[in-house]
Motif scaffolding. Structure first.
Motif, PDB file in Angstrom:
ATOM      1  N   GLY A 218       0.811  -1.215   0.000  1.00 61.06           N
ATOM      2  CA  GLY A 218       0.000   0.000   0.000  1.00 61.06           C
ATOM      3  C   GLY A 218       0.843   1.263   0.000  1.00 61.06           C
ATOM      4  N   LYS A 219       1.884   1.276   0.809  1.00 63.01           N
ATOM      5  CA  LYS A 219       2.756   2.455   0.887  1.00 63.01           C
ATOM      6  C   LYS A 219       3.539   2.637  -0.409  1.00 63.01           C
ATOM      7  N   TYR A 220       4.034   1.530  -0.948  1.00 66.59           N
ATOM      8  CA  TYR A 220       4.811   1.587  -2.189  1.00 66.59           C
ATOM      9  C   TYR A 220       4.004   2.227  -3.316  1.00 66.59           C
ATOM     10  N   PHE A 221       2.806   1.701  -3.572  1.00 59.71           N
ATOM     11  CA  PHE A 221       2.032   2.211  -4.694  1.00 59.71           C
ATOM     12  C   PHE A 221       1.438   3.588  -4.416  1.00 59.71           C
ATOM     13  N   SER A 222       1.256   3.934  -3.154  1.00 58.77           N
ATOM     14  CA  SER A 222       0.863   5.304  -2.825  1.00 58.77           C
ATOM     15  C   SER A 222       1.957   6.275  -3.247  1.00 58.77           C
TER      16      SER A 222
END
Length: 230
Positions: free
Chosen positions: A126-130
């Motif tokens: 989630g953090k990566y693609f955000s």
């Protein structure tokens, strides 16, 4: 999440820094361009969230969109902090067996927000693609498997590393704490290996494509089916 013994047997890296030169690999061309802001089709994603997870899932996706809108144009450190805090609060820690009745399932951001549950890998996804959707280059981000000391015991864990330059010390985004700290301050974490869309980073090993990680391929396929795009 595989056991620590299995990870240590397959990948014996104890270095936070990636191997220089892996960026030249011919790799799976998925979500690899930070220049393309259209990581997802908002309406399609919201519709999918409602279909799969009802009104609460759609609302959770809406909260994510609003966080990303707030983060647009901020300094990179502020974006990192906002994204890390959002995911640590929007999703509750839970094992894959509890959430998906599987031993190891990598959830898409939509899945994690729809369920409101996830394990360490799901937080990192989630953090990566955000951050990628905010324009952070995938070159600067690494999924990092670590051994984490928690309550006196070593557990298998994953964090997200942010590298300002290829040889810089990474900042660590962790689902266990909201504070983002440089790797040297995280004495409780021992890196095992890292990867991103450009490759698998293991000092002393031959270059390897991330396409070798079956969970990554499955994740990419599911993301496309849900309305994510390049």
């Amino acid at each position: 999440m595989r056991s620590l013994n299995t990870l240590a047997c397959v990948f014996s890296c104890r270095n936070w820094l990636p191997v220089i030169g892996l960026a030249a690999l011919l790799l799976l061309p998925v979500f690899s361009s930070a220049q393309d802001p259209a990581l997802f089709r908002a309406k399609a994603l919201a519709d999918q969230a409602r279909r799969l997870y009802g009104a609460e899932g759609q609302a959770a996706i809406g909260d994510w969109f609003r966080m990303l809108e707030t983060a647009q144009g901020l300094a990179s450190t502020a974006q990192l902090s906002l994204v890390n805090r959002f995911w640590n609060r929007a999703v509750r820690q839970a094992e894959d067996r509890e959430v998906w009745s599987q031993t190891d399932f990598w959830a898409t951001p939509l899945d994690s927000l729809g369920k409101g549950l996830g394990d360490c890998e799901d937080f990192v996804i989630g953090k990566y693609f955000s951050l990628v959707s905010l324009g952070v280059s995938p070159d600067k981000l690494r999924f990092i498997y670590v051994r984490a000391q928690v309550d006196g015991a070593a557990i298998a864990h994953m964090v997200l590393g942010y590298y300002e330059t290829p040889t810089a010390e990474p900042l660590v985004l962790d689902s266990l704490i909201d504070t983002i700290e440089p790797a040297r301050e995280r004495n409780d974490l021992t890196p095992v290996f890292s990867f991103n869309v450009q490759g698998i980073y293991v000092p002393g090993a031959k270059p390897a494509s991330v396409d070798q990680i079956g969970r990554w391929r499955t994740l990419m396929q599911r993301m496309r089916s849900q309305g994510f795009t390049q």
